[in-house]
Design a protein around this motif. Sequence first.
Motif, PDB file in Angstrom:
ATOM      1  N   GLY A   1       0.781  -1.226   0.000  1.00  0.00           N
ATOM      2  CA  GLY A   1       0.000   0.000   0.000  1.00  0.00           C
ATOM      3  C   GLY A   1       0.810   1.272   0.000  1.00  0.00           C
ATOM      4  O   GLY A   1       0.248   2.369   0.079  1.00  0.00           O
ATOM      5  N   ARG A   2       2.103   1.151  -0.119  1.00  0.00           N
ATOM      6  CA  ARG A   2       2.946   2.354  -0.096  1.00  0.00           C
ATOM      7  C   ARG A   2       2.733   3.170  -1.367  1.00  0.00           C
ATOM      8  O   ARG A   2       2.834   2.641  -2.473  1.00  0.00           O
ATOM      9  N   ASN A   3       2.446   4.449  -1.210  1.00  0.00           N
ATOM     10  CA  ASN A   3       2.205   5.302  -2.377  1.00  0.00           C
ATOM     11  C   ASN A   3       2.981   6.607  -2.324  1.00  0.00           C
ATOM     12  O   ASN A   3       2.663   7.542  -3.031  1.00  0.00           O
TER      13      ASN A   3
ATOM     14  N   ASP B   1       9.595   6.821  -3.146  1.00  0.00           N
ATOM     15  CA  ASP B   1      10.471   5.894  -2.426  1.00  0.00           C
ATOM     16  C   ASP B   1      11.912   5.911  -2.904  1.00  0.00           C
ATOM     17  O   ASP B   1      12.722   5.102  -2.456  1.00  0.00           O
TER      18      ASP B   1
ATOM     19  N   THR C   1       7.683   9.588  -7.516  1.00  0.00           N
ATOM     20  CA  THR C   1       7.142   8.229  -7.535  1.00  0.00           C
ATOM     21  C   THR C   1       7.611   7.434  -8.741  1.00  0.00           C
ATOM     22  O   THR C   1       7.673   6.200  -8.690  1.00  0.00           O
ATOM     23  N   ASP C   2       7.928   8.111  -9.829  1.00  0.00           N
ATOM     24  CA  ASP C   2       8.367   7.443 -11.056  1.00  0.00           C
ATOM     25  C   ASP C   2       9.351   8.337 -11.790  1.00  0.00           C
ATOM     26  O   ASP C   2       9.359   9.557 -11.616  1.00  0.00           O
TER      27      ASP C   2
ATOM     28  N   GLN D   1       8.264   5.789   5.917  1.00  0.00           N
ATOM     29  CA  GLN D   1       6.909   5.373   6.280  1.00  0.00           C
ATOM     30  C   GLN D   1       6.418   6.170   7.491  1.00  0.00           C
ATOM     31  O   GLN D   1       5.297   6.666   7.526  1.00  0.00           O
TER      32      GLN D   1
END
Length: 649
Positions: free
Chosen positions: A53-55, A58, A440-441, A486
């Motif tokens: 569920g990490r959004n 990262d 994120t990307d 987190q």
Amino acid sequence: MKYCTPSIALTFAATLFGSGFAAAQTVMDGGGALDPAKLEGLFPARAYSPYAGRNFPDRPFFGDTHLHTEISMDAGAAGARLSPADAYQFAKGKELTASSGQQARLSRPLDFLVVADHSDNMGFFPKLLAGDPSMLADPTGRKWYNLIQSGQGAEAAMDIVTQFAAGTFPDALMLAPDTPAYKSTWEDIIDAAEEANDPGIFTAFIGYEWTSLVAPGSNMHRNIIYRDGGDVARQVLPYTTQAPYGSNNPRDLWDWMENYEAKTGGDILAIAHNGNLSNGIMFPVIESFDGKPVDLAYAQTRAKWEPLYENTQMKGDGEAHPFLSPNDEFANFETWDKGNLNVSAAKTPEMLQYEYSREALKNGILLQDKLGVNPYKFGVIGSTDSHTGLATASEDNFFGKVSSMEPSAERTSTVFMKTDIATIMEWEVGAAGLASVWATDNTREAIFDAMARRETYATTGTRLTIRFFGAWDFAAADALSRTPAQIGYTKGVPMGTDLGPRAGDGAPTFLVAALKDPIGANLDRVQIVKGWVDATGKTQEKVFDVVWSDAETRQPASDGKVPAVGSTVDVKAATFTNDIGAPELITVWTDPEFDPALRAFYYARVLEIPTPRWPAYDAVFYDLALAEDVRVELQERGYTSPIWYEPQG
């Protein structure tokens, strides 16, 4: 060999796998697929996997938002012969032949790149280099062409920059944005970015540098970055400083940006060039250089279009200055303070407070108290401002500011720029920097959006990792987690944002974590820099050492300062060892001097242990004896975007 009967095998499996095997069977539907209805209530609400569920972002993506190629008239004149397409390929990890004929390659590919060639006079230099009759018909054009052909391109480049800054650049040699040569050059730039862009692997942004120089040469440059692809970007030509097609005033640039988005539906942002060469006009407080007041409209517009600031690059570090921060022993880092961009006007002490980011952040709070909006609520990045087409920011792989400064036995003793005001040597040019973005990307959209929300940090060329979060209830135990992000995103806010309303009577807490560059130096310390405006209306700052290596033997002195980490640098061999320092540092820190009534900002500064500076590598490679004043050692560092505290009400 004996085989189990089916009944014996099933009994064995049930014994071996127990209830888990049985549970797995119960969540399947008749076709052997997972049945969501059967999952309800079967497992705890919190997933066993800490990553499920990490959004949130990262990983940090490293890149350069400020690279010039042969298309920029000063870069081309100084010898650059690499194109935008070449620059993207080099950033992606390809080995290239540099303009000087030497082989060059990065230690690791970059994640993203903006080729930011000057918007003024796009297409001029290729025409000049080709000996276009329209260029050679002008006496100045003929002079520059002859200098370049005779190997004196650096002299031609300096003359080009000087005349452009002074407003004496010949009209006959200026290519207006509506000319075919200009338009085709812009198309080439867009095509190169579109070809190189590889979503998920490498991001090639479309962009350019708006090169404002306020006479006699004070730097007001901005790099313009597009979230858009070529289909949108090519709808509007770049903004220049040439009347009637443009202006050297940032207020007019912001109007152009507004019109671009309104016309195309696209998204762009501007990054202000490091201001240490602006001679006091980059961060105005009372009025801008045009005599207009720094009012509410100015504050709102600048804050909207300029979410980031270039904190460090080859022409000096822009975080702090020792005159402004005399109690900060690390403020005097790669300092350029002799004059403006072309050293046509000397620097005076009263200019400094309007040039450095730490002072701008403090003055931003001052203006917010006055206007209600902070125009200097920016995040930070680093970039190179290289004019070689090569994004080299590593000390052991430095290919110079301009192509005439690419590796040679002479560059550590060569003059980079000399005027009646001052002399700058080539060894004073820094091998810096990089932009780091938590996204994120690896796509245009994700990286641009991270820039827009200021979740970024600057490095001087190292690829260290830094996390910085603010909250009201971080606990010491949070620093023991192997997944600090987190906790950071769950309990607090990341770099680049405001800390939410105060909870209870406590002071703000900060979770900061740093991890060394995998192939770089260990870490010396992590500091948190605080800035505020006191009850009397004066700006204040303080630098706190919050966690450091070898803490058992390095105890703070009576003034609270942690002793120097020492050095393992062997200058004669241009080497160092990681026998000192730490590979990672993490802590939770609470502001011990918090006043809930006062606005404040906080950012983290992470220092590595000392390492060789690029002239030391040159000395070993070319067997040189360097002059005594040449700096051969430095402490690389990273700066996070701030977190701002706003009093309630």
